[in-house]
Motif scaffolding. Sequence first.
Motif, mmCIF file in Angstrom:
data_model
loop_
_atom_site.group_PDB
_atom_site.id
_atom_site.type_symbol
_atom_site.label_atom_id
_atom_site.label_comp_id
_atom_site.label_asym_id
_atom_site.label_seq_id
_atom_site.Cartn_x
_atom_site.Cartn_y
_atom_site.Cartn_z
ATOM 1 N N LYS A 344 9.419 -26.409 1.997
ATOM 2 C CA LYS A 344 8.785 -25.101 1.897
ATOM 3 C C LYS A 344 7.397 -25.250 1.273
ATOM 4 O O LYS A 344 7.073 -26.271 0.655
ATOM 5 N N SER A 345 6.582 -24.202 1.423
ATOM 6 C CA SER A 345 5.217 -24.246 0.898
ATOM 7 C C SER A 345 5.223 -24.389 -0.615
ATOM 8 O O SER A 345 6.220 -24.096 -1.286
ATOM 9 N N GLN A 346 4.072 -24.837 -1.143
ATOM 10 C CA GLN A 346 3.938 -24.957 -2.591
ATOM 11 C C GLN A 346 4.146 -23.612 -3.271
ATOM 12 O O GLN A 346 4.716 -23.532 -4.359
ATOM 13 N N GLU A 347 3.691 -22.546 -2.604
ATOM 14 C CA GLU A 347 3.849 -21.193 -3.177
ATOM 15 C C GLU A 347 5.320 -20.826 -3.288
ATOM 16 O O GLU A 347 5.752 -20.251 -4.292
ATOM 17 N N GLU A 348 6.097 -21.143 -2.252
ATOM 18 C CA GLU A 348 7.524 -20.819 -2.288
ATOM 19 C C GLU A 348 8.244 -21.662 -3.339
ATOM 20 O O GLU A 348 9.120 -21.162 -4.058
ATOM 21 N N GLN A 349 7.883 -22.938 -3.415
ATOM 22 C CA GLN A 349 8.510 -23.796 -4.415
ATOM 23 C C GLN A 349 8.170 -23.322 -5.831
ATOM 24 O O GLN A 349 9.038 -23.293 -6.708
ATOM 25 N N GLN A 350 6.916 -22.926 -6.033
ATOM 26 C CA GLN A 350 6.522 -22.414 -7.349
ATOM 27 C C GLN A 350 7.244 -21.105 -7.644
ATOM 28 O O GLN A 350 7.668 -20.856 -8.779
ATOM 29 N N GLY A 351 7.393 -20.276 -6.608
ATOM 30 C CA GLY A 351 8.128 -19.021 -6.781
ATOM 31 C C GLY A 351 9.579 -19.271 -7.168
ATOM 32 O O GLY A 351 10.140 -18.571 -8.025
ATOM 33 N N ALA A 352 10.195 -20.271 -6.534
ATOM 34 C CA ALA A 352 11.572 -20.632 -6.879
ATOM 35 C C ALA A 352 11.660 -21.085 -8.328
ATOM 36 O O ALA A 352 12.599 -20.750 -9.055
ATOM 37 N N TRP A 353 10.662 -21.841 -8.773
ATOM 38 C CA TRP A 353 10.626 -22.310 -10.160
ATOM 39 C C TRP A 353 10.479 -21.135 -11.128
ATOM 40 O O TRP A 353 11.130 -21.108 -12.185
ATOM 41 N N GLU A 354 9.666 -20.160 -10.782
ATOM 42 C CA GLU A 354 9.506 -18.981 -11.649
ATOM 43 C C GLU A 354 10.830 -18.256 -11.795
ATOM 44 O O GLU A 354 11.187 -17.788 -12.882
ATOM 45 N N PHE A 355 11.577 -18.154 -10.708
ATOM 46 C CA PHE A 355 12.892 -17.504 -10.754
ATOM 47 C C PHE A 355 13.859 -18.320 -11.609
ATOM 48 O O PHE A 355 14.627 -17.764 -12.406
ATOM 49 N N ILE A 356 13.821 -19.638 -11.468
ATOM 50 C CA ILE A 356 14.681 -20.517 -12.263
ATOM 51 C C ILE A 356 14.407 -20.317 -13.755
ATOM 52 O O ILE A 356 15.338 -20.253 -14.566
ATOM 53 N N LYS A 357 13.137 -20.219 -14.110
ATOM 54 C CA LYS A 357 12.795 -20.009 -15.532
ATOM 55 C C LYS A 357 13.331 -18.670 -16.025
ATOM 56 O O LYS A 357 13.811 -18.574 -17.163
ATOM 57 N N PHE A 358 13.269 -17.655 -15.170
ATOM 58 C CA PHE A 358 13.816 -16.347 -15.546
ATOM 59 C C PHE A 358 15.323 -16.459 -15.800
ATOM 60 O O PHE A 358 15.844 -15.897 -16.775
ATOM 61 N N LEU A 359 16.011 -17.186 -14.931
ATOM 62 C CA LEU A 359 17.458 -17.337 -15.089
ATOM 63 C C LEU A 359 17.826 -18.094 -16.358
ATOM 64 O O LEU A 359 18.909 -17.909 -16.904
ATOM 65 N N ALA A 360 16.922 -18.960 -16.835
ATOM 66 C CA ALA A 360 17.206 -19.763 -18.025
ATOM 67 C C ALA A 360 16.894 -19.044 -19.329
ATOM 68 O O ALA A 360 17.211 -19.553 -20.411
ATOM 69 N N GLU A 361 16.287 -17.866 -19.237
ATOM 70 C CA GLU A 361 15.943 -17.133 -20.455
ATOM 71 C C GLU A 361 17.206 -16.717 -21.212
ATOM 72 O O GLU A 361 18.230 -16.406 -20.594
ATOM 73 N N PRO A 362 17.158 -16.697 -22.549
ATOM 74 C CA PRO A 362 18.351 -16.364 -23.337
ATOM 75 C C PRO A 362 19.016 -15.052 -22.954
ATOM 76 O O PRO A 362 20.242 -14.989 -22.820
ATOM 77 N N ALA A 363 18.215 -13.996 -22.750
ATOM 78 C CA ALA A 363 18.795 -12.695 -22.413
ATOM 79 C C ALA A 363 19.486 -12.738 -21.056
ATOM 80 O O ALA A 363 20.563 -12.147 -20.869
ATOM 81 N N THR A 364 18.879 -13.441 -20.095
ATOM 82 C CA THR A 364 19.480 -13.560 -18.772
ATOM 83 C C THR A 364 20.776 -14.346 -18.843
ATOM 84 O O THR A 364 21.796 -13.960 -18.258
ATOM 85 N N GLN A 365 20.750 -15.449 -19.576
ATOM 86 C CA GLN A 365 21.937 -16.272 -19.717
ATOM 87 C C GLN A 365 23.051 -15.540 -20.466
ATOM 88 O O GLN A 365 24.235 -15.731 -20.182
ATOM 89 N N ALA A 366 22.661 -14.712 -21.410
ATOM 90 C CA ALA A 366 23.655 -13.928 -22.147
ATOM 91 C C ALA A 366 24.372 -12.975 -21.193
ATOM 92 O O ALA A 366 25.605 -12.853 -21.215
ATOM 93 N N TYR A 367 23.604 -12.298 -20.346
ATOM 94 C CA TYR A 367 24.203 -11.382 -19.356
ATOM 95 C C TYR A 367 25.118 -12.149 -18.410
ATOM 96 O O TYR A 367 26.249 -11.727 -18.132
ATOM 97 N N TRP A 368 24.631 -13.276 -17.904
ATOM 98 C CA TRP A 368 25.405 -14.076 -16.959
ATOM 99 C C TRP A 368 26.715 -14.548 -17.587
ATOM 100 O O TRP A 368 27.788 -14.451 -16.972
ATOM 101 N N HIS A 369 26.652 -15.042 -18.806
ATOM 102 C CA HIS A 369 27.836 -15.540 -19.504
ATOM 103 C C HIS A 369 28.868 -14.441 -19.715
ATOM 104 O O HIS A 369 30.051 -14.607 -19.393
ATOM 105 N N VAL A 370 28.417 -13.311 -20.240
ATOM 106 C CA VAL A 370 29.337 -12.221 -20.584
ATOM 107 C C VAL A 370 29.994 -11.639 -19.331
ATOM 108 O O VAL A 370 31.159 -11.249 -19.357
#
Length: 465
Positions: A344-370
Amino acid sequence: MNLRKVGSKTNVLMMLFCILFLTSACGSTVSNNATAETAVATSSSEEKTETVKKTEPVKVVWWHSMSGGLGEAVDKLVADFNSSQENVQVEAVFQGTYDESLNKLKAAMDSDSSPALMQVYEIGSRFMIDTDAVTPVQTFIDQEKYDISSLEANILGYYTFDNQLYSMPFNTSNPILYYNKDAFKAAGLDPENPPKTYEELAVAAKALTSEGQTGASFAIYGWFIEQLLANQGVEFINNGNGRTTPATSSLLNSEASVATLTWWKQMLDDKSMMNLGRKTDDTKKAFAAGQIAMTLDSTASLRGIVSSADGKFEVGTGFLPKPEGSSDGGVVVGGASLWIMNNKSQEEQQGAWEFIKFLAEPATQAYWHVNTGYFPITQKAYDEQIVKDNLTAYPQFQTAIDQLHQTKLNLATQGAVMGVFPEARQLTETAIEEVLNDSKSPQEALDDAAKAISSKIEEYNLTVK
């Protein structure tokens, strides 16, 4: 006011005259002209702004295997990310089970229909690396010096190869012992002290077996054998569990494997163990009904298991048992991780990385875990109030956290990696089945399975070469 808009010197003089000496009506005309010019400038500016706003965000297609309540949690995370910014929009697409999803990826790998982001179960990791179709997340981590110090080391360990984190953990679990505390009390066992060794579990299973209740039952699941071996510090395949160099043969017929399957079969022969087949759901139902007093299952099942017993008995949890005197080991993380595809394009790969970082945030992980029961991948999630509240409601989960943190990371507990892991797991289950059904001895069944797995590894290695 821009005087160049006026057609002649005479008009300019007349205009100036009006400005200086004439009545307010003339002044009003000037004001109106100025307003019109300002409006033109403003309109032009708004058009430019509108053009910028109309720039399409980068679209990131994410294939996943989360269904039911897990799928609902995924959709919530995607919606939250998409509404949090305007540059990237993620489209989550359910693609069936892990096996089904991976097969679809294989078919679409070189086409435009393939995703930018892919969820793959842990045992598909070697295959994903060998495709040369992924960009390791380590690339993005290094580029922006992204801090991973708060992420769980024992979870990152599985997805780290040659000192590179290839994919970002997403949904993570490991197995624990579940037991009926009320049954323990009735049998004269300490409900706060679950069995920790093979030997103690066998004794407890006998004590718990009575009319209408059998001491224990484990589903015929290859994952459990993998975990029971890692808990003794024993590797599943050669060459450092396939991590120092690609594996060439199976170690399933090791002394530790034979002893483990012998222990399992002996409890069945003693009638303190029940064989309910391969489906973990069947074992969970029997546990909830009080038909069995102990079982092994994933930490991701904890809320469901506790809820199913609500009003009937109290559920206790303990570490995965190991043979008495066995060497240091621990559990291997299960679940899946997120892979960024490099076609995929560099833009799409970077976009995927931005989403991954969002998923790794403490608040996101707290929601996912609970909302799912999976481990948070960041320790900072445990500081979130909803996680603290969840631990109060489900104190049994502390066992899972402690077991993860007490696991010593080594080649055994990092987990085995091979390109034919799904097939190897099925062959392991066949061996367990043969032993429990009295078709073969533990040594014979494991020898045959190890030989078959080694043959498949050899075939796979040839295709990679």
